[in-house]
Motif scaffolding. Sequence first.
Motif, PDB file in Angstrom:
ATOM      1  N   ALA A 436       0.831  -1.214   0.000  1.00 31.22           N
ATOM      2  CA  ALA A 436       0.000   0.000   0.000  1.00 31.22           C
ATOM      3  C   ALA A 436       0.856   1.250   0.000  1.00 31.22           C
ATOM      4  N   VAL A 437       1.953   1.206   0.763  1.00 30.01           N
ATOM      5  CA  VAL A 437       2.838   2.385   0.825  1.00 30.01           C
ATOM      6  C   VAL A 437       3.502   2.616  -0.529  1.00 30.01           C
ATOM      7  N   GLN A 438       3.955   1.543  -1.149  1.00 34.37           N
ATOM      8  CA  GLN A 438       4.599   1.674  -2.461  1.00 34.37           C
ATOM      9  C   GLN A 438       3.636   2.249  -3.485  1.00 34.37           C
ATOM     10  N   GLN A 439       2.357   1.938  -3.328  1.00 32.83           N
ATOM     11  CA  GLN A 439       1.360   2.446  -4.274  1.00 32.83           C
ATOM     12  C   GLN A 439       0.820   3.813  -3.863  1.00 32.83           C
ATOM     13  N   GLY A 440       1.230   4.296  -2.694  1.00 33.30           N
ATOM     14  CA  GLY A 440       0.737   5.584  -2.215  1.00 33.30           C
ATOM     15  C   GLY A 440      -0.760   5.603  -1.962  1.00 33.30           C
ATOM     16  N   VAL A 441      -1.287   4.483  -1.501  1.00 34.32           N
ATOM     17  CA  VAL A 441      -2.734   4.373  -1.299  1.00 34.32           C
ATOM     18  C   VAL A 441      -3.184   5.236  -0.126  1.00 34.32           C
ATOM     19  N   ASN A 442      -4.353   5.856  -0.265  1.00 34.11           N
ATOM     20  CA  ASN A 442      -4.912   6.639   0.827  1.00 34.11           C
ATOM     21  C   ASN A 442      -5.647   5.716   1.788  1.00 34.11           C
ATOM     22  N   LEU A 443      -4.886   5.212   2.768  1.00 37.32           N
ATOM     23  CA  LEU A 443      -5.547   4.365   3.766  1.00 37.32           C
ATOM     24  C   LEU A 443      -4.984   4.632   5.150  1.00 37.32           C
ATOM     25  N   ASN A 444      -5.786   4.284   6.157  1.00 33.60           N
ATOM     26  CA  ASN A 444      -5.381   4.480   7.543  1.00 33.60           C
ATOM     27  C   ASN A 444      -5.380   3.134   8.242  1.00 33.60           C
ATOM     28  N   VAL A 445      -4.230   2.784   8.786  1.00 32.66           N
ATOM     29  CA  VAL A 445      -4.129   1.520   9.504  1.00 32.66           C
ATOM     30  C   VAL A 445      -4.053   1.808  11.000  1.00 32.66           C
ATOM     31  N   LEU A 446      -4.954   1.212  11.736  1.00 32.71           N
ATOM     32  CA  LEU A 446      -4.908   1.317  13.198  1.00 32.71           C
ATOM     33  C   LEU A 446      -4.317   0.017  13.717  1.00 32.71           C
ATOM     34  N   GLU A 502      -5.357  12.112  10.883  1.00 31.57           N
ATOM     35  CA  GLU A 502      -4.832  11.131   9.929  1.00 31.57           C
ATOM     36  C   GLU A 502      -5.882  10.724   8.895  1.00 31.57           C
ATOM     37  N   LEU A 503      -7.145  10.734   9.294  1.00 29.29           N
ATOM     38  CA  LEU A 503      -8.200  10.442   8.309  1.00 29.29           C
ATOM     39  C   LEU A 503      -8.217  11.528   7.232  1.00 29.29           C
ATOM     40  N   ALA A 504      -7.841  12.751   7.642  1.00 30.96           N
ATOM     41  CA  ALA A 504      -7.873  13.874   6.690  1.00 30.96           C
ATOM     42  C   ALA A 504      -6.678  13.845   5.737  1.00 30.96           C
ATOM     43  N   TYR A 505      -5.644  13.078   6.102  1.00 31.96           N
ATOM     44  CA  TYR A 505      -4.440  13.038   5.268  1.00 31.96           C
ATOM     45  C   TYR A 505      -4.668  12.112   4.060  1.00 31.96           C
ATOM     46  N   ASP A 506      -4.271  12.583   2.889  1.00 31.51           N
ATOM     47  CA  ASP A 506      -4.464  11.803   1.666  1.00 31.51           C
ATOM     48  C   ASP A 506      -3.213  10.978   1.375  1.00 31.51           C
ATOM     49  N   GLY A 507      -3.129   9.817   1.966  1.00 33.60           N
ATOM     50  CA  GLY A 507      -1.959   8.952   1.768  1.00 33.60           C
ATOM     51  C   GLY A 507      -1.951   7.895   2.854  1.00 33.60           C
ATOM     52  N   PRO A 508      -0.961   6.996   2.827  1.00 27.43           N
ATOM     53  CA  PRO A 508      -0.920   5.932   3.830  1.00 27.43           C
ATOM     54  C   PRO A 508      -0.477   6.451   5.198  1.00 27.43           C
ATOM     55  N   SER A 509      -1.260   6.146   6.205  1.00 30.17           N
ATOM     56  CA  SER A 509      -0.862   6.525   7.558  1.00 30.17           C
ATOM     57  C   SER A 509      -1.137   5.372   8.507  1.00 30.17           C
ATOM     58  N   VAL A 510      -0.383   5.355   9.605  1.00 30.76           N
ATOM     59  CA  VAL A 510      -0.555   4.309  10.603  1.00 30.76           C
ATOM     60  C   VAL A 510      -0.684   4.946  11.985  1.00 30.76           C
ATOM     61  N   ILE A 511      -1.706   4.538  12.703  1.00 32.89           N
ATOM     62  CA  ILE A 511      -1.865   4.963  14.095  1.00 32.89           C
ATOM     63  C   ILE A 511      -1.682   3.729  14.964  1.00 32.89           C
TER      64      ILE A 511
END
Lengths: 524, 254
Positions: A436-446, A502-511
């Motif tokens: 997902a990171v390599q693809q720059g996907v907009n997702l949030n992982v908790l 982080e939900l507002a950020y357009d890209g992969p994020s991890v909480i």
Amino acid sequence: MSREILLGDEAVGLGAIHSGLSGVYAYPGTPSTEIFEFVERATKHMGGVHAFWSTNEKVAYEEALGMSWAGKRALVCMKHVGLNVAADAFMNSAVTGTNGGLVLAVADDPGMHSSQNEQDSRYFAQFALIPCLEPRNQQECYDMMFEAFDMSEELSLPVMVRLVTRIAHSRAGVETRAARDPNPLNPSRDIKKWTLLPSNARVQYKHLTEKQPELLRRSEASRFNELVLAGKRGVITCGIADNYYRENLAGGDDSVLAIRQYPVPVESIRRLVEHVEELLVLEDGYPLVETMIRGLFGLAGVRVAGRMTGELPRTGELDPDIVREALGLAPRPTAHAAADDLANRPPALCKGCPHTDSFRALNEALSSFDNPQVFSDIGCYTLAALPPLEAIHSCVAMGASIGMAAGAAHAGYTPAVAAIGDSTFSHGGITPLLSAVQQGVNLNVLVLDNDTVGMTGTQRSMSTGETLDQIILGAGVAREHLRVITPTPRNHDANVAVIREELAYDGPSVIIARRSCLEAIKKA
Amino acid sequence: MDKNIILAGVGGQGILSIAFVIDNAALASGFEFKQAEVHGMAQRGGAVQSHLRYADHEIHSDLIPKGAADLVLSVEPLEVMRYWHYLRPDGWIVSSVTPYVNIPDYPEPERVLAQLATFPSCILVDGAQIAKAAGNLRAQNMVAVGAASLRLDFPEELLLTYVAALFERKGPAIVEVNQQAFRLGRIAGRFFRGLVEAGVPVPTAVELGRRLAPETLDPALAADWARVVADPELAAPILQSEEIRACDQVPVGA
């Protein structure tokens, strides 16, 4: 010789130790967890047996195969769905063959007491063309390990021992015998056998098929496959189903073939079929033997009954009452009818569980979205699907939360949120996050980091704390989008704010929601 | 001889500790036994059960067939009802009457009790009260197995040996508390049966058991207590008072 009280799982573990075990490999999974735990506990003080949890079943299988390559005896244990994870190594290990004895103990869960499906591992043994033993009691769990290891070395094949929940998690007294010495280090130098280039693999696969008549010969002669010809009704019992039959009709007039070693003993079945007028097949799992015998077009002259014909339910676990009905016997009288309107008492997250605080914060952060769906995973936190939290909306396979969230994001779904535990993340979450990171996907992982494998009894987690942070950063998540929160009621508002950012950020994020499991703290 | 027991309760109440005590007593007595239990997800506060069978002959199924259980032994009253269809027609119920309320739709405890009271063959004791008297509320499981020991096939001393073995790691004080819980549970069970056999209705027997301090119960006086509670004038102050000490209240002439 002594008699010990052992779970079926523990009897498998002790049988392996007494068979000269040098390494046990596993990832926790109900109902198989206690095999590894027993071996770890029993050998801690004497040493000599490598016992350390693996990151997942595939890793466990490969480590066990390496131990076998080195000439020593290895036991690898997992639950049925774990074998899906290990399938690549498993299937190919039948082609390479083994050196030191390699036994796979796999615990199926008919009835899905703690699982996502009730797949029957005997199909995997058949698929891989390897022998399978299916104990019907705790004593056989122990005894069959000796047979399994010997058979593995004699045939140069991995051998499966298939358990079901009711034997894995049932105790009885088990007679034990003297322990055999472990094998010396004796690495295999047979390069062609182990290097499955197509040219070698074709040769090895042919070897595997050429071993099949010997596997069948052993099944026909096995003391675990017993045929008694008597009356004109035939019954085939597989593994534990034999107990349910005998509970109802010990000493009856049926002709009975009890099968506990596979491949199925063809000649014994032929003799039974030729002797009887009807045939009932009892197996705890899929109707494997039943469909084999019936074939596509049925058996001339003999009606084959079982799960496919309605005598037994198509799905679910067998028990003595279901088998009783299939045998045409009236139910036993009881003291009271079953209470049908009784309040259910479903499992729930423990009082004070960090997951509760994490999901309360997530629920509030997502409350501004219209019916938001959260992809989740396998662990205690799956209980957040139930009221009162109702915070997650999927649970499919280990690590699937992240892959599915990414796929949903590809399709344009937002916010794509995945919730996964720290151990499940190490098992199957790292690779989909990297993707997902390599693809720059907009997702949030908790990541719910409670510092343990909670659901199966607080085993050691492989990726928790600092290690977890480093893995996530190493996968390429930007440092400013790796956020760590402490899930407590007091931090609720602050945690909601972090998740919203982080939900507002357009890209992969991890909480990472980091607070230790209370059960683990209690045990420590 | 064979005995089939369904152990019942809520995850965390220590059902498997009860199983440990009976399993070991069965093994030491030379019996065959099988004991199927629940691990994994259900242990998180859900309903849990264990099928325990012992016999002087081979046991086939790990699971007890419906209609074949001799005993439902429960640490929680509602959980009895989840399994009572496993009981044979002359089967027994031994249960704590202390409800474990962790669900919103838990029925009225008095209604649950009334249902259990319809069984003529029952032993009902107040697990929480007795465990508290023994020194630790967590010992309710040992109270239940103590009460049930009347229906088992082992000497009291043998069972107490395995209560001790179970808690050995936690030190002598915890061992003593749990052994005491077992003993008080056994006495309360005998007292309860004494009342019922002397004609006291089950709900009244439960209520009287709750009023009397567990460490002062004497099963030998159950018949006298039966006469007391049969007299509305004598019974009223006792059944409405807070906890009282049985030894202070033994009726005159008993």
